[in-house]
Design an enzyme around this catalytic site. Structure first.
Site, PDB file in Angstrom:
ATOM      1  N   ASP A 102      41.790  -1.886   2.081  1.00 46.00           N
ATOM      2  CA  ASP A 102      42.383  -3.045   1.411  1.00 46.00           C
ATOM      3  C   ASP A 102      43.631  -2.599   0.643  1.00 46.00           C
ATOM      4  O   ASP A 102      43.626  -1.540  -0.001  1.00 46.00           O
ATOM      5  CB  ASP A 102      41.365  -3.674   0.450  1.00 46.00           C
ATOM      6  CG  ASP A 102      41.831  -5.004  -0.089  1.00 46.00           C
ATOM      7  OD1 ASP A 102      41.712  -6.005   0.629  1.00 46.00           O
ATOM      8  OD2 ASP A 102      42.313  -5.050  -1.241  1.00 46.00           O
ATOM      9  N   ILE A 103      44.695  -3.388   0.720  1.00 46.46           N
ATOM     10  CA  ILE A 103      45.924  -3.071  -0.015  1.00 46.46           C
ATOM     11  C   ILE A 103      45.734  -3.450  -1.474  1.00 46.46           C
ATOM     12  O   ILE A 103      45.398  -4.599  -1.793  1.00 46.46           O
ATOM     13  CB  ILE A 103      47.127  -3.817   0.583  1.00 46.46           C
ATOM     14  CG1 ILE A 103      47.294  -3.445   2.062  1.00 46.46           C
ATOM     15  CG2 ILE A 103      48.409  -3.499  -0.199  1.00 46.46           C
ATOM     16  CD1 ILE A 103      48.348  -4.260   2.793  1.00 46.46           C
TER      17      ILE A 103
ATOM     18  N   GLU B 249      44.900  -9.017   3.648  1.00 46.31           N
ATOM     19  CA  GLU B 249      45.398  -7.654   3.444  1.00 46.31           C
ATOM     20  C   GLU B 249      44.322  -6.614   3.726  1.00 46.31           C
ATOM     21  O   GLU B 249      44.437  -5.454   3.317  1.00 46.31           O
ATOM     22  CB  GLU B 249      45.914  -7.484   2.002  1.00 46.31           C
ATOM     23  CG  GLU B 249      44.856  -7.456   0.928  1.00 46.31           C
ATOM     24  CD  GLU B 249      44.420  -8.826   0.431  1.00 46.31           C
ATOM     25  OE1 GLU B 249      43.883  -8.889  -0.692  1.00 46.31           O
ATOM     26  OE2 GLU B 249      44.612  -9.826   1.151  1.00 46.31           O
TER      27      GLU B 249
END
Length: 200
Positions: A66-67, A110
Site C-alpha cells: 500500500d502506498i 493504491e
C-alpha cells in the site's frame, strides 16, 4: 465450387478476426489500464489456474502493498500526479518480481498484491524489502506524508500450504492484517506473519 471456396475462406478469416477480438477483450478485462499490470480479476484467474495445475499442495505467499499517505498525496499534488505514482510503484513491483514464480497485480486504489508460489518466506520477504527500498530510492517528493518527505510503501506478508480446495481469501486477509500492522508500526516497513498457515 470456386464461389463456395471463396465463402469458406471469407468465413475462416472472419472467424479468426472474431477470435482475436475476443482474446483481446479478455486480455483487456484482466489488465489494469492505469498501471498496465493485471487487475484483481486477472489476479484471481491466475491464482485459480496455477493452483489447478497441480494435485499436490503448494506453498503460496501473498504480499500486500500500500502506498503510504496516498490520499494526502492526491490532495496536495493532484490526481494526475497521483496516477503517475501508481504507475511508478507498479513498475518497481514488476522489476523485483520473478515472472516465472510470481504475479504482481493492482488490487484496487493504491493497493497492490504479489502472489508467489514455492518460494521460501525469506525469499519473498527479501523481495518485499527490495521493492520497499526501490520505491523510497525514487525520491519522489511527498510533503504531506505522515512518515517521510518522499513517497514510501508499507507491506504485509503471509504464507500457507494450499491446494485446489483452499480458500485463498483467508490468506489474503492474513497478509492484509500484516499490512495493517506495518502501518500501525510506523509505515514504510514490511511485516511478516510468523505463523505458517495451512488451509488444507
Amino acid at each position: 465450387k470456386k464461389k463456395l471456396a471463396e465463402n469458406m475462406s471469407e468465413n475462416s478469416r472472419i472467424n479468426l478476426q472474431l477470435n482475436e477480438a475476443v482474446e483481446q477483450l479478455k486480455r483487456l478485462s484482466t489488465i489494469d489500464e492505469l498501471s498496465q499490470i493485471p487487475n484483481r480479476r486477472g489476479f484471481d484467474e491466475y491464482i485459480q489456474k496455477y493452483i489447478g495445475l497441480s494435485n499436490k499442495s503448494q506453498q503460496l505467499s501473498i504480499l500486500m502493498i500500500d502506498i503510504d499517505g496516498f490520499k494526502l498525496y492526491n490532495d496536495y499534488y493532484g490526481h494526475v500526479a497521483g496516477d503517475r505514482i501508481i504507475r511508478d510503484v507498479a513498475e518497481q513491483i514488476q522489476a523485483y518480481t520473478n515472472p516465472l514464480k510470481s504475479l504482481a497485480a493492482r488490487f484496487g486504489g493504491e493497493e497492490f498484491i504479489v502472489a508467489t508460489f514455492n518460494l521460501s518466506i525469506n525469499e519473498v520477504g527479501q523481495m518485499g524489502e527490495d521493492i520497499r527500498v526501490a520505491v523510497e530510492k525514487l525520491q519522489i517528493p511527498h510533503r504531506s506524508s505522515p512518515v517521510s518527505n518522499v513517497v514510501t510503501i508499507s507491506l504485509g506478508l503471509a504464507t500457507a500450504e494450499v491446494t485446489q480446495e483452499t480458500d485463498i481469501k483467508k490468506l489474503i486477509e492474513q497478509a492484509d492484517q500484516m499490512l495493517y500492522l506495518a502501518k500501525q508500526n510506523g509505515r514504510n516497513r514490511l511485516e511478516i506473519s510468523t505463523e505458517k498457515y495451512t488451509y488444507l
